[in-house]
Design a protein around this motif. Structure first.
Motif, PDB file in Angstrom:
ATOM      1  N   GLU A 129       0.836  -1.218   0.000  1.00 45.61           N
ATOM      2  CA  GLU A 129       0.000   0.000   0.000  1.00 45.61           C
ATOM      3  C   GLU A 129       0.864   1.259   0.000  1.00 45.61           C
ATOM      4  O   GLU A 129       0.352   2.357  -0.173  1.00 45.61           O
ATOM      5  CB  GLU A 129      -0.934   0.009   1.213  1.00 45.61           C
ATOM      6  CG  GLU A 129      -1.940  -1.137   1.259  1.00 45.61           C
ATOM      7  CD  GLU A 129      -3.023  -1.036   0.183  1.00 45.61           C
ATOM      8  OE1 GLU A 129      -3.112   0.000  -0.497  1.00 45.61           O
ATOM      9  OE2 GLU A 129      -3.761  -2.021   0.017  1.00 45.61           O
ATOM     10  N   HIS A 155      -5.664 -11.066  -6.157  1.00 40.56           N
ATOM     11  CA  HIS A 155      -6.188  -9.976  -5.329  1.00 40.56           C
ATOM     12  C   HIS A 155      -7.665 -10.203  -5.100  1.00 40.56           C
ATOM     13  O   HIS A 155      -8.388 -10.522  -6.046  1.00 40.56           O
ATOM     14  CB  HIS A 155      -5.976  -8.611  -5.988  1.00 40.56           C
ATOM     15  CG  HIS A 155      -5.988  -7.515  -4.973  1.00 40.56           C
ATOM     16  ND1 HIS A 155      -7.118  -7.178  -4.259  1.00 40.56           N
ATOM     17  CD2 HIS A 155      -5.002  -6.729  -4.505  1.00 40.56           C
ATOM     18  CE1 HIS A 155      -6.820  -6.223  -3.403  1.00 40.56           C
ATOM     19  NE2 HIS A 155      -5.542  -5.922  -3.524  1.00 40.56           N
ATOM     20  N   GLU A 178       1.671   8.601  -6.021  1.00 38.28           N
ATOM     21  CA  GLU A 178       1.118   9.348  -4.886  1.00 38.28           C
ATOM     22  C   GLU A 178       1.328  10.838  -5.151  1.00 38.28           C
ATOM     23  O   GLU A 178       2.129  11.220  -6.023  1.00 38.28           O
ATOM     24  CB  GLU A 178       1.820   8.915  -3.597  1.00 38.28           C
ATOM     25  CG  GLU A 178       1.541   7.457  -3.250  1.00 38.28           C
ATOM     26  CD  GLU A 178       2.319   6.930  -2.052  1.00 38.28           C
ATOM     27  OE1 GLU A 178       1.971   5.862  -1.554  1.00 38.28           O
ATOM     28  OE2 GLU A 178       3.287   7.596  -1.635  1.00 38.28           O
ATOM     29  N   THR A 249      -3.776  10.724  -5.053  1.00 41.18           N
ATOM     30  CA  THR A 249      -3.145   9.709  -5.904  1.00 41.18           C
ATOM     31  C   THR A 249      -3.541   9.969  -7.351  1.00 41.18           C
ATOM     32  O   THR A 249      -4.643  10.464  -7.631  1.00 41.18           O
ATOM     33  CB  THR A 249      -3.525   8.281  -5.451  1.00 41.18           C
ATOM     34  OG1 THR A 249      -2.868   7.330  -6.291  1.00 41.18           O
ATOM     35  CG2 THR A 249      -5.019   8.022  -5.496  1.00 41.18           C
ATOM     36  N   ARG A 251      -3.725   8.170 -11.256  1.00 39.31           N
ATOM     37  CA  ARG A 251      -3.764   6.881 -11.960  1.00 39.31           C
ATOM     38  C   ARG A 251      -3.810   7.145 -13.462  1.00 39.31           C
ATOM     39  O   ARG A 251      -4.474   8.094 -13.920  1.00 39.31           O
ATOM     40  CB  ARG A 251      -5.012   6.070 -11.557  1.00 39.31           C
ATOM     41  CG  ARG A 251      -5.214   5.922 -10.049  1.00 39.31           C
ATOM     42  CD  ARG A 251      -4.110   5.066  -9.456  1.00 39.31           C
ATOM     43  NE  ARG A 251      -3.976   5.221  -8.013  1.00 39.31           N
ATOM     44  CZ  ARG A 251      -4.442   4.361  -7.120  1.00 39.31           C
ATOM     45  NH1 ARG A 251      -5.095   3.288  -7.506  1.00 39.31           N
ATOM     46  NH2 ARG A 251      -4.219   4.542  -5.845  1.00 39.31           N
ATOM     47  N   GLY A 322      -3.936   0.215  -8.277  1.00 37.16           N
ATOM     48  CA  GLY A 322      -2.499   0.079  -8.513  1.00 37.16           C
ATOM     49  C   GLY A 322      -1.976  -1.090  -7.710  1.00 37.16           C
ATOM     50  O   GLY A 322      -2.632  -1.549  -6.777  1.00 37.16           O
ATOM     51  N   HIS A 348     -10.615  -0.919   0.585  1.00 36.17           N
ATOM     52  CA  HIS A 348     -10.314   0.330   1.295  1.00 36.17           C
ATOM     53  C   HIS A 348     -11.546   0.889   2.000  1.00 36.17           C
ATOM     54  O   HIS A 348     -11.580   2.071   2.335  1.00 36.17           O
ATOM     55  CB  HIS A 348      -9.692   1.396   0.369  1.00 36.17           C
ATOM     56  CG  HIS A 348      -8.359   1.001  -0.185  1.00 36.17           C
ATOM     57  ND1 HIS A 348      -7.463   1.898  -0.716  1.00 36.17           N
ATOM     58  CD2 HIS A 348      -7.748  -0.204  -0.279  1.00 36.17           C
ATOM     59  CE1 HIS A 348      -6.376   1.261  -1.121  1.00 36.17           C
ATOM     60  NE2 HIS A 348      -6.526  -0.021  -0.876  1.00 36.17           N
TER      61      HIS A 348
HETATM   62  C1  LIG Z   1      -5.199  -2.887  -4.891  1.00 38.64           C
HETATM   63  C2  LIG Z   1      -5.053  -1.545  -4.288  1.00 38.64           C
HETATM   64  O1  LIG Z   1      -6.006  -1.006  -3.729  1.00 38.64           O
HETATM   65  N1  LIG Z   1      -3.839  -0.966  -4.358  1.00 38.64           N
HETATM   66  C3  LIG Z   1      -3.553   0.366  -3.897  1.00 38.64           C
HETATM   67  C4  LIG Z   1      -2.110   0.680  -4.180  1.00 38.64           C
HETATM   68  C5  LIG Z   1      -1.630   2.006  -3.610  1.00 38.64           C
HETATM   69  C6  LIG Z   1      -0.651   2.716  -4.488  1.00 38.64           C
HETATM   70  C7  LIG Z   1      -0.094   3.998  -3.903  1.00 38.64           C
HETATM   71  N2  LIG Z   1       0.240   3.944  -2.531  1.00 38.64           N
HETATM   72  C8  LIG Z   1      -1.056   5.157  -4.175  1.00 38.64           C
HETATM   73  O2  LIG Z   1      -1.850   5.499  -3.308  1.00 38.64           O
HETATM   74  O3  LIG Z   1      -0.953   5.752  -5.238  1.00 38.64           O
HETATM   75  C9  LIG Z   1      -4.459   1.366  -4.630  1.00 38.64           C
HETATM   76  O4  LIG Z   1      -4.755   2.420  -4.027  1.00 38.64           O
HETATM   77  O5  LIG Z   1      -4.871   1.125  -5.776  1.00 38.64           O
END
Ligand SMILES: CC(=O)N[C@@H](CCC[C@H](N)C(=O)O)C(=O)O
Length: 376
Positions: A129, A155, A178, A249, A251, A322, A348
């Motif tokens: 995480e 997962h 992040e 974050t 993406r 992610g 989450h």
């Molecule tokens: C599967 C999952 O929920 N993974 C997390 C990975 C976190 C990535 C990083 N720390 C961020 O927050 O960008 C997700 O939030 O997708």
């Protein structure tokens, strides 16, 4: 391991969630579980708070790896389950890593009872995480002597029914970065705004303007996410805030769009600095590369899953989640798949409550797949 043992172990993991690189109790629990399973053909190595198990095959032609993440999240559990809720205040296994670890140990128990033909490597990886354990683990050469020919991971998927597995060839999960921004202005008395530079107002404009990036700057046929999860600023209702902090974050489906999003964030930050006479400092924290499933191995796995009468296979769409498992896939061919755990609440979410029947089902499915790969 029996169904009851798997459920009991998952509940033990669930009670002790720990965040990235602080998973000391979790590491100890993994080691305690491995100890009675140990065989002369097993070797165990520690890396920071992680554990790597090597199971030497009886007549090895290949090395197959299975990776599980082990960290929890800074979320106060609100699942309503008193019997085995998190005992660590403000922390929860809200992303299923308690399931992932239990399934790994369940599979390993099968290869304690019977030595596999090929070599197997089980990677219990910290800090998925954040800040990310896969990249430093690989960079430090931890797997060098046990380098796998193929790697897999799963997962949990709360939205899929138990008994369902799902994946796709190519991109499964997005590129992530992040985002941490500190705003610095000038504090003052609430009644004298003209003497101050208010960072609550600046942060509010900044967060609002960020919403234009995906809507106005990315090609509509591409896709991206800019989510702000935290906004902090100020100390009292009648004091103008000198500082504020915004955390989020990003993406994207490609590196190019990640760069474009970051470029736009920086341009908007400059605009906020000019209009509110303040300073913005941007930190991108940790970045994860996309999870790109190997086409041939994924197709082979999907054919296997379709033929496995114990599961239902569904082709997955790409997701904006992610996963630093992407770093393993950059160097080792393999794939990740979703495992249905049927919870009305998602990843989450403080109310996440995955169906524990998925544990035994996953152990059986992955073990059958590994045995099938070893027979080929
Ligand atoms: C599967 C999952 O929920 N993974 C997390 C990975 C976190 C990535 C990083 N720390 C961020 O927050 O960008 C997700 O939030 O997708």
């Amino acid at each position: 391991m029996t169904v009851e043992e798997l459920i009991a172990l998952r509940r033990q993991f669930h009670q002790i969630p720990e965040i990235g690189f602080k998973e000391t109790k979790t590491q100890q629990l993994i080691l305690d579980q491995l100890e009675p399973l140990m065989k002369e053909y097993w070797s165990i190595k520690l890396w920071r708070t992680g554990v790597i198990v090597y199971v030497a095959g009886s007549d090895p032609k290949q090395t197959l790896a299975y990776r599980t993440d082990i960290d929890g999240l800074p979320i106060e559990e609100n699942s309503g389950i008193e019997e085995y809720a998190s005992t660590h205040k403000g922390m929860m296994h809200a992303c299923g890593h308690d399931f992932h670890m239990t399934i790994a140990i369940g599979i390993l128990s099968q290869y304690s009872a019977h030595q596999p033909k090929d070599n197997l490597v089980f990677i219990f990886q910290p800090a998925e995480e954040g800040p990310g354990g896969a990249e430093p683990m690989l960079a430090e050469g931890v797997l060098k002597e046990w380098w796998p020919d193929q790697i897999m991971a799963l997962h949990i998927a709360p939205e899929l029914p138990v008994g369902t597995v799902s994946t796709r060839e190519g991109l499964l999960f997005a590129n992530t970065s992040e985002l941490f921004i500190d705003l610095k202005g000038k504090g003052g008395h609430a009644a004298y705004p003209h003497t101050a530079r208010d960072m609550v107002v600046a942060a509010s404009h900044f967060v609002t303007q960020l919403q234009t990036i995906v809507a106005r700057n990315l090609n509509p046929l591409d896709s991206g996410v800019v989510t702000i999860g935290v906004i902090q600023g100020g100390t009292k209702q009648n004091i103008i805030a000198e500082t504020a902090r915004v955390e989020g974050t990003i993406r994207s489906l490609s590196i190019e769009s990640m760069n474009e999003i970051k470029h736009r964030i920086e341009a908007i930050a400059k605009g906020i600095e000019a209009s509110f006479e303040c300073e913005l400092t941007i930190d991108y924290g940790s970045n994860y590369c996309q999870v790109a499933n190997h086409p041939k191995l994924t197709q082979e796995y999907m054919d296997f899953a379709e033929a496995d009468s114990e599961v239902t296979f569904i082709e997955a769409p790409a997701a904006m989640t992610g996963e630093d498992f992407g770093y393993f896939l950059e160097q080792i061919p393999g794939f990740m798949f979703w495992l249905g755990v049927d919870s009305p609440y998602g990843l989450h979410d403080a109310r996440l409550n995955p169906d524990e029947r998925a544990l035994a089902q996953a152990v059986s499915h992955v073990t059958s797949y590994l045995n099938w790969k070893m027979k080929k």
